[in-house]
Design a protein around this motif. Sequence first.
Motif, PDB file in Angstrom:
ATOM      1  N   UNK A   1      42.156 -19.885 -34.002  1.00 55.49           N
ATOM      2  CA  UNK A   1      42.780 -18.604 -33.680  1.00 55.49           C
ATOM      3  C   UNK A   1      42.080 -17.903 -32.541  1.00 55.49           C
ATOM      4  N   UNK A   2      40.753 -17.862 -32.598  1.00 60.95           N
ATOM      5  CA  UNK A   2      39.984 -17.212 -31.537  1.00 60.95           C
ATOM      6  C   UNK A   2      40.168 -17.945 -30.210  1.00 60.95           C
ATOM      7  N   UNK A   3      40.171 -19.267 -30.252  1.00 60.74           N
ATOM      8  CA  UNK A   3      40.369 -20.050 -29.023  1.00 60.74           C
ATOM      9  C   UNK A   3      41.769 -19.810 -28.459  1.00 60.74           C
ATOM     10  N   UNK A   4      42.762 -19.680 -29.322  1.00 68.75           N
ATOM     11  CA  UNK A   4      44.125 -19.460 -28.824  1.00 68.75           C
ATOM     12  C   UNK A   4      44.263 -18.070 -28.209  1.00 68.75           C
ATOM     13  N   UNK A   5      43.629 -17.075 -28.795  1.00 64.16           N
ATOM     14  CA  UNK A   5      43.659 -15.728 -28.204  1.00 64.16           C
ATOM     15  C   UNK A   5      42.966 -15.757 -26.845  1.00 64.16           C
ATOM     16  N   UNK A   6      41.816 -16.435 -26.773  1.00 65.70           N
ATOM     17  CA  UNK A   6      41.109 -16.555 -25.494  1.00 65.70           C
ATOM     18  C   UNK A   6      41.965 -17.294 -24.467  1.00 65.70           C
ATOM     19  N   UNK A   7      42.655 -18.349 -24.886  1.00 64.11           N
ATOM     20  CA  UNK A   7      43.540 -19.095 -23.991  1.00 64.11           C
ATOM     21  C   UNK A   7      44.679 -18.213 -23.489  1.00 64.11           C
ATOM     22  N   UNK A   8      45.290 -17.447 -24.382  1.00 64.83           N
ATOM     23  CA  UNK A   8      46.368 -16.539 -23.988  1.00 64.83           C
ATOM     24  C   UNK A   8      45.895 -15.491 -23.001  1.00 64.83           C
ATOM     25  N   UNK A   9      44.728 -14.921 -23.259  1.00 68.71           N
ATOM     26  CA  UNK A   9      44.174 -13.911 -22.346  1.00 68.71           C
ATOM     27  C   UNK A   9      43.843 -14.545 -20.994  1.00 68.71           C
ATOM     28  N   UNK A  10      43.228 -15.717 -21.002  1.00 71.53           N
ATOM     29  CA  UNK A  10      42.841 -16.370 -19.753  1.00 71.53           C
ATOM     30  C   UNK A  10      44.061 -16.761 -18.920  1.00 71.53           C
ATOM     31  N   UNK A  11      45.065 -17.349 -19.555  1.00 70.02           N
ATOM     32  CA  UNK A  11      46.252 -17.744 -18.785  1.00 70.02           C
ATOM     33  C   UNK A  11      47.031 -16.519 -18.323  1.00 70.02           C
ATOM     34  N   UNK A  12      47.115 -15.514 -19.173  1.00 72.38           N
ATOM     35  CA  UNK A  12      47.787 -14.274 -18.767  1.00 72.38           C
ATOM     36  C   UNK A  12      47.093 -13.631 -17.584  1.00 72.38           C
ATOM     37  N   UNK A  13      45.759 -13.599 -17.619  1.00 73.32           N
ATOM     38  CA  UNK A  13      44.991 -13.027 -16.512  1.00 73.32           C
ATOM     39  C   UNK A  13      45.132 -13.864 -15.250  1.00 73.32           C
ATOM     40  N   UNK A  14      45.144 -15.185 -15.385  1.00 73.62           N
ATOM     41  CA  UNK A  14      45.295 -16.060 -14.220  1.00 73.62           C
ATOM     42  C   UNK A  14      46.643 -15.821 -13.538  1.00 73.62           C
TER      43      UNK A  14
END
Length: 184
Positions: free
Chosen positions: A165-178
Motif C-alpha cells: 500500500x505504501x509503495x503504491x501511494x508513493x508510485x502514484x505520487x511519483x508518477x503524478x508529480x512526473x
Amino acid sequence: MNPPPGTAPALATTSTTALAPPRHHTYDTGLLLLRVCLGLTMAGHGTQHLFGWFDGVGLEATGKSFSASGYPVGEFMAVTAGACQLLGGLGLALGALTPLAAAMVVGTMINATAAKWDGGFFLPTGMEYEFMLAATAAALALTGPGGLAVDRFLPGLRAHRVRYGAASVALGIATGAAVLLTRT
C-alpha cells in the motif's frame, strides 16, 4: 490427560477448520462499499473522457482541455488520464490489484487537483472533490481492499501488506508529480 488447575482445556482442531470459508467482518462490508463507490465514480469519469458517456465531452474535447491546461500532447494525456480512471476505478471496485489501481487513481487525481489549484480548496471552483478522491484511494491502498475482494484469490495479495500500500501511494505520487512536471 487433564490440564493443570486454573487453565482452560485446549480446543481440538480438525483439518476442516482450515477449509472453512473466511469470516467477514463489518469493516469488510464498509471497505466494499467505499471501494465500489470510489471505483465506479472513477470509472465513470474515465468513460466520460474516453468515450463521451454519461454526458462527458469525449476524447477530443478532453484533449483540448489538457492542452489548454499546459500539458503537451493533450489527446495523449487525455487517453492516459481516462484509461487510469477507468482501469483504476474498475480495479478498486472489484478489489483487484488494489495497490496498482489505487496508484493509478492517486496519480491522476494529483494532476486533477493541480489543474484546479488556483480555484482554492472548496467548490464551486476548488479542488476539494479531486483531493478527496486521491485521499480515499490512498487510504484504500494503505488499509487494503478487505475480505470481499478479488485480491483474496490472487497469490501474493491474499493477505494485505502495508508495504504494498505504501509503495503504491508513493508510485502514484511519483508518477503524478512526473506528469505535472511536463506542464508548461
